[in-house]
Design an enzyme around this catalytic site. Structure first.
Site, PDB file in Angstrom:
ATOM      1  N   ASP A  65      -8.555 -36.828  20.741  1.00  0.00           N
ATOM      2  CA  ASP A  65      -7.883 -36.122  21.821  1.00  0.00           C
ATOM      3  C   ASP A  65      -8.338 -36.615  23.194  1.00  0.00           C
ATOM      4  O   ASP A  65      -9.527 -36.848  23.420  1.00  0.00           O
ATOM      5  CB  ASP A  65      -8.204 -34.623  21.680  1.00  0.00           C
ATOM      6  CG  ASP A  65      -7.625 -33.773  22.783  1.00  0.00           C
ATOM      7  OD1 ASP A  65      -6.392 -33.667  22.852  1.00  0.00           O
ATOM      8  OD2 ASP A  65      -8.406 -33.209  23.586  1.00  0.00           O
ATOM      9  N   GLU A 125      -4.950 -40.277  21.321  1.00  0.00           N
ATOM     10  CA  GLU A 125      -4.001 -39.757  22.303  1.00  0.00           C
ATOM     11  C   GLU A 125      -4.442 -40.226  23.681  1.00  0.00           C
ATOM     12  O   GLU A 125      -5.547 -39.917  24.120  1.00  0.00           O
ATOM     13  CB  GLU A 125      -3.982 -38.232  22.274  1.00  0.00           C
ATOM     14  CG  GLU A 125      -3.087 -37.628  23.343  1.00  0.00           C
ATOM     15  CD  GLU A 125      -3.551 -36.246  23.813  1.00  0.00           C
ATOM     16  OE1 GLU A 125      -2.696 -35.386  24.024  1.00  0.00           O
ATOM     17  OE2 GLU A 125      -4.774 -36.048  23.984  1.00  0.00           O
TER      18      GLU A 125
END
Length: 575
Positions: A222, A290
């Site tokens: 993330d 990401e």
């Protein structure tokens, strides 16, 4: 209308019919947002028992990899992205025994299980942070701490610089106990970890090892562009974007808090850990990242020629650069831009939605929303799906009173709607039963979209034609048709409104033609103006308003496309 070829682009992706692809290359990766997928109890919050209950849905839908947004122990200030214990399951979602049962359930069905890994920050309730506040070694420098630059007229400490949180307001919070500020690029409850401390790096490496040993088949990392900051801590320059207020993240250019050159070596190190464990465990693993950044930086996550990085960074080109005004040439440019930057031998992927972005049907409308999903599943590379896209779920209106996302709450009642991610996070619509079949309880953590009575999985399974049945055809194509996996890729612009591409293999195996109508009116096009394809193809799937039915033969010189619609046609390549 007579179609003319505006462009034909061969990107040199070889058709390798005998290629040995890994599971993540020939499967669809499906993101589960656990709070909103299925409640196995009555509290109105999705959980691991609910996911276990619905494992057969993934099999029936044609999914290969199930990726869970965070289920780790958390005070839920950012709904799981503020982790207070990286090695435990939050009671809201279940127990470690539930997780073990999920692993076994996935393996019994041939499913792979991917976990979110949140490396940028922990919760402010994590034991590391509590000890760091107290300057207890070795945790003293596990986070980024800075002295004030002075005090203001009222005697309050002044932050080290003008850096802002992604959620709005200062990125610095004062801790009286330590007499210093700590950095948080997101919520104040999410202090940034200090990756210039090798002890932190090894702690996070060990967490990767822990979950791989527990049965995870990989990770999605993330918010990785935020992992490191410029250590001189200068003020960031203004963006001069009038749409943002002075305390909003978009008001600055984040040249010192994002995309620092040192962060890529961290990613390569995480990949080393994954590869080492792959060798130990004897099963294939995947690592995805990401990164909301420019395309040049995105490609650095693949590796640098010496070190390998992620198996793939998420490709957000269809989110960032596709809109309702994009024409056929514009769509071709978006896609070709990705391939122009892609390193040699790297594997692509396509994303049209996630828990941080308005739903694809909300951005484009239902018809083109489905067309975008068709694109994402049949372009070269791995297709990534956000839960609900298989039934083309829509955004849900969330009032200020019902808003819970910290990004929206921090913006206040007048602007919350610009920043809140709640509309795309509402519960999955399983049926027309009470509470959309999501929970046996009487409330849900976010309101259910009122359209669940007609827009739900059960109804779409029963319908002759539905987004779900189109989606099943797409996943079957990815699984069974070699052209979709490794076929030669050619893009065509048939006119200003119709974009097309082929995934082609030598005669004897089915090749695939995909056409997308960017216009608000029906188009009838010649999909074979240069006679490079056979005269006849077979309709495979497409938009709900299509005039064709499955397995109907179509003259490729006159293909009817509904407004904003798409068609997928199978053909046998010319010898």
């Amino acid at each position: 209308m007579k179609a003319t070829v505006a462009a034909l682009l061969l990107l040199g992706l070889a058709a390798l019919a005998d290629a040995q692809l890994d599971w993540w290359q020939k499967s669809v990766i499906y993101q589960v947002y656990p709070r909103s997928f299925k409640d196995g109890g009555t509290d109105g919050i999705g959980d691991i028992p609910g996911i276990i209950e619905k494992l057969d849905h993934f099999v029936e839908t044609g999914i290969g990899g199930v990726w869970l947004s965070p289920v780790f122990k958390s005070p839920m200030k950012d709904f799981g992205y503020d982790v207070s214990d990286f090695r435990d399951i939050d009671p809201i979602f279940g127990t470690m025994a539930d997780f073990d049962a999920l692993v076994l359930g996935c393996r019994a069905r041939g499913l792979k299980l991917i976990l979110d890994f949140v490396p940028n920050h922990s919760s402010d309730e994590h034991d590391w942070f509590i000890r760091s506040k107290a300057r207890e070694d070795p945790y003293t420098d596990y986070y980024t701490w800075k002295d004030p630059v002075g005090v203001n007229a009222s005697g309050s400490p002044i932050p080290p610089n003008n850096w802002l949180s992604n959620f709005g307001g200062p990125a610095w919070t004062w801790v009286e106990e330590r007499q210093q500020f700590y950095l948080h690029q997101f919520h104040a409850g999410q202090p940034d970890l200090n990756y210039r401390n090798p002890l932190v790096v090894e702690e996070m490496n060990d967490i990767l090892r822990f979950w791989l040993d527990k049965g995870a088949d990989g990770f999605r990392l993330d918010a990785v562009p935020h992992l490191m900051e410029d250590q001189t801590f200068p003020d960031e320059p203004p963006s001069n974007d009038p749409s943002y207020g002075p305390d909003q993240w978009g008001s600055l250019l984040h040249i010192y808090t994002k995309d620092q050159p040192e962060l890529y070596s961290l990613i390569y190190g995480f990949r080393d850990v994954v590869d080492q464990k792959q060798g130990e465990l004897g099963r294939s693993l995947v690592m995805m990242v990401e990164a909301y950044t420019n395309i040049t930086n995105t490609m650095l996550y693949y590796g640098n020629g010496t070190h390998v990085g992620a198996h793939f960074p998420f490709n957000f080109e269809l989110i960032n650069n596709l809109n309702n005004n994009t024409d056929a040439a514009g769509l071709r440019n978006v896609i070709s831009n990705w391939f122009n930057y892609l390193p040699s031998g790297a594997w692509s992927n396509w994303v049209v939605g996630n828990h941080d972005q308005p739903r694809v049907a909300g951005r484009f409308g239902n018809e083109f929303g489905l067309s975008a999903i068709i694109l994402s599943q049949l372009l070269p590379g791995t297709g990534v799906t956000y839960n609900g896209e298989e039934i083309n779920m829509e955004n849900t209106f969330i009032s200020w009173e019902d808003t819970v996302d910290p990004s929206g709450c921090q913006a206040g009642p007048d602007e919350y709607w610009r920043f809140s991610r709640d509309p795309e996070r509402t519960p999955f619509q399983w049926s027309a039963d009470s509470m959309a079949g999501f929970t046996a309880g009487s409330t849900t953590w976010l309101p259910i979209n009122e359209n669940y009575v007609t827009l739900n999985l059960e109804a779409q399974k029963a319908a002759a034609v539905s987004p779900y049945k189109v989606y099943q055809k797409l996943t079957a194509a990815r699984r069974d048709i070699i052209a979709v996996q490794t076929g030669e890729f050619k893009m065509l612009t048939l006119n200003s409104n119709v974009f097309a591409f082929v995934r082609e293999v030598p005669s004897g195996n089915p090749s695939v033609l995909v056409l997308v109508n960017m216009d608000n009116f029906t188009q009838v096009v010649d999909a074979n103006p240069g006679s490079t394809l056979p005269a006849i193809g077979t309709y495979y799937t497409g938009s709900l308003e299509s005039v064709y039915v499955e397995n109907e033969e179509i003259s490729l010189s006159s293909v009817n496309l509904s407004a904003r619609g798409a068609a997928v046609i199978i053909y046998d390549a010319l010898a």
